[in-house]
Design an enzyme around this catalytic site. Structure first.
Site, short mmCIF file in Angstrom:
data_model
loop_
_atom_site.label_atom_id
_atom_site.label_comp_id
_atom_site.label_asym_id
_atom_site.label_seq_id
_atom_site.Cartn_x
_atom_site.Cartn_y
_atom_site.Cartn_z
CG HIS A 208 -1.98 1.01 1.22
ND1 HIS A 208 -1.75 2.35 1.40
CD2 HIS A 208 -3.30 0.88 0.99
CE1 HIS A 208 -2.89 3.00 1.29
NE2 HIS A 208 -3.86 2.13 1.05
CB CYS B 44 -4.21 3.46 -2.37
SG CYS B 44 -5.30 4.49 -1.37
CG HIS C 144 -7.34 0.66 -1.25
ND1 HIS C 144 -6.57 0.93 -0.14
CD2 HIS C 144 -7.72 -0.64 -1.12
CE1 HIS C 144 -6.48 -0.16 0.62
NE2 HIS C 144 -7.16 -1.12 0.04
CG ASP D 62 -10.14 3.13 1.22
OD1 ASP D 62 -10.63 2.83 2.31
OD2 ASP D 62 -8.92 3.29 1.02
CG HIS D 63 -10.67 6.33 3.54
ND1 HIS D 63 -9.48 6.98 3.63
CD2 HIS D 63 -10.47 5.14 4.15
CE1 HIS D 63 -8.60 6.23 4.26
NE2 HIS D 63 -9.18 5.10 4.59
CE1 TYR E 37 -12.25 0.85 5.03
CE2 TYR E 37 -11.28 2.28 6.71
CZ TYR E 37 -11.16 1.53 5.55
OH TYR E 37 -9.95 1.47 4.90
C1 DNO Z 1 -6.87 2.81 5.50
C2 DNO Z 1 -6.20 1.71 4.85
C3 DNO Z 1 -4.86 1.37 5.47
C4 DNO Z 1 -4.34 0.10 4.82
C5 DNO Z 1 -2.97 -0.28 5.25
C6 DNO Z 1 -2.46 -1.38 4.37
O1 DNO Z 1 -8.03 2.98 5.37
O2 DNO Z 1 -6.08 1.93 3.49
O3 DNO Z 1 -5.00 1.16 6.84
O4 DNO Z 1 -5.17 -0.96 5.16
O5 DNO Z 1 -2.10 0.80 5.17
O6 DNO Z 1 -1.50 -2.10 5.02
#
Ligand code: DNO
Length: 400
Positions: free
Chosen positions: A239, A277, A304, A357-358, A374
């Site tokens: 990531h 991401c 992501h 995500d987020h 989340y």
């Molecule tokens: C946050 C996530 C991170 C991710 C880690 C991967 O929302 O994208 O916590 O899970 O960095 O190891």
């Protein structure tokens, strides 16, 4: 693309039966209750997998396909004496997952902290709430709460001035909240929770470690784990740093194109890949995110799909945007992923699992206890928008 959803396990307020309704078929999760450095057993993985995949006969099945994350013990990031046992434990977890046919592993290599935000419920003009990284607030924490030695040189003078004014205006409760947001751990975070004292001690251990050394330690880690992944057919997906720059004097080495170019050139195996991401990479104006998606296409083992907006030129402040309204071109990213998938379809390779995500906290989720970033509805909106792009681009591709 394979639509997936992050689930934090049995205590997640978003339940598996909710996830069946959001438009995702696959689950992204981890054994969040096992601390970093302790090996996961095949039995524990099998038990969690059964919980996810045992489905009442009238309902749609879900499948656990991606692990986010196996935490990398901080000693490994520093290559501290004796850290090899934590690499062994990481490998044992990887083997336990492969034994259960789970073969995509997201992880990160950020020292001490995982993702970092100053505000977990920043009100947007729509009334929904977003996560935000306010560089002034982060600087206020660094300079006046943490009182880190050398912090002044890491912030430019206008940020320092704004940070001082912000700090002077903050109540003790606001200062405590800011501290908790930054160091008390976020959902899915792979690092422990900290007090100011333990955080200072953890930073201290990195005094002699710069970006170059950190990368060397990452390479050393990969030289151990990649051969095992190759043998088991497991894909490793690092990531990117979030945010993608050094923080609190801690080095970060997975932020920009030069970092990934070096990482992949040094460890060329295709098992050594990336969690693409968009929101993390897009925080840097010097990252051309769709360009990176094309450049690393065959190493994107997981994506992501969320986006961020930089707020003020010259400042590091950003917030989590709506999935299609951030600073990166999400349509161009999805286009790049779909074109890679056409290549994979011919080669017989796995398609790309992705998750929204987020999401924003919105509608019925406002006022509920949620894992910041989340909650269900905002992520479901993001997922629907991305699936819409995918459907439109796929249709356009069939028309030539
Ligand atoms: C946050 C996530 C991170 C991710 C880690 C991967 O929302 O994208 O916590 O899970 O960095 O190891």
């Amino acid at each position: 693309m394979r639509a997936a959803w992050r689930w934090f396990g049995p205590n997640d307020p978003v339940k598996l039966d909710d996830i069946r309704q959001v438009g995702a078929d696959e689950i992204v999760t981890a054994l969040h209750d096992v601390p970093a450095g302790i090996p996961w057993t095949p039995e524990a993985v099998a038990e969690r997998k059964a919980l996810i995949e045992t489905t009442p006969s009238s309902l749609k099945p879900l499948k656990w396909t991606v692990v986010e994350s196996i935490p990398v013990h901080d000693d490994v990031k520093r290559a501290a004496p004796g850290h090899e046992r934590y690499v062994d434990a990481w490998i044992a977890s990887l083997e336990a997952l492969a034994a259960n046919d789970i073969r995509v592993i997201c992880y990160n290599f950020m020292p001490v902290l995982d993702w970092t935000r100053s505000d977990l419920g920043w009100q947007l003009p729509s009334g929904a709430k977003a996560l935000r990284f306010d560089a002034d607030a982060i600087a206020a924490f660094d300079l006046f709460i943490l009182q880190r030695e050398g912090a002044e040189v890491d912030w430019d003078s206008s940020t320092r001035t704004r940070a001082a004014a912000l700090f002077a205006d903050m109540s003790p409760a606001a200062r405590a909240q800011l501290t908790a947001n930054i160091i008390a751990g976020l959902p899915g975070g792979m690092t422990g929770t900290h007090t100011l004292e333990t955080f200072r001690a953890a930073l201290d251990l990195y005094r002699t470690i710069d970006r170059k050394l950190l990368r060397a330690n990452l390479i050393r880690f990969l030289e151990r784990v990649v051969p095992v992944a190759d043998q088991l057919g497991v894909k490793l997906a690092i990531h990117p740093d979030d945010p993608p720059f050094d923080l609190f004097g801690l080095p970060r080495c997975n932020s920009i194109m030069a970092d990934f170019d070096e990482l992949f050139a040094t460890v060329p195996s295709r098992s050594n890949g990336i969690t693409f991401c968009v929101g993390s990479l897009g925080v840097r104006p010097d990252n051309d995110v769709p360009g990176l998606a094309c450049r690393y296409a065959d190493r994107i083992h997981f994506a992501h799909l969320r986006d961020t907006s930089r707020e003020l030129s010259g400042s590091r402040t950003f917030h989590e945007a709506e999935h299609l309204q951030g600073g990166s071109n999400m349509v161009a990213v999805v286009d790049a992923l779909l074109s890679e998938e056409r290549r994979r379809a011919v080669a017989g390779d796995e398609l790309i699992p992705f998750r929204p995500d987020h999401g924003h906290q919105m509608l019925d989720d406002l006022g509920k206890t949620v894992n910041p970033g989340y909650s269900c509805i905002g992520r479901m909106k993001g997922l629907a928008e991305i699936r819409g792009i995918e459907a439109a681009l796929s249709y356009a591709a069939t028309r030539g």
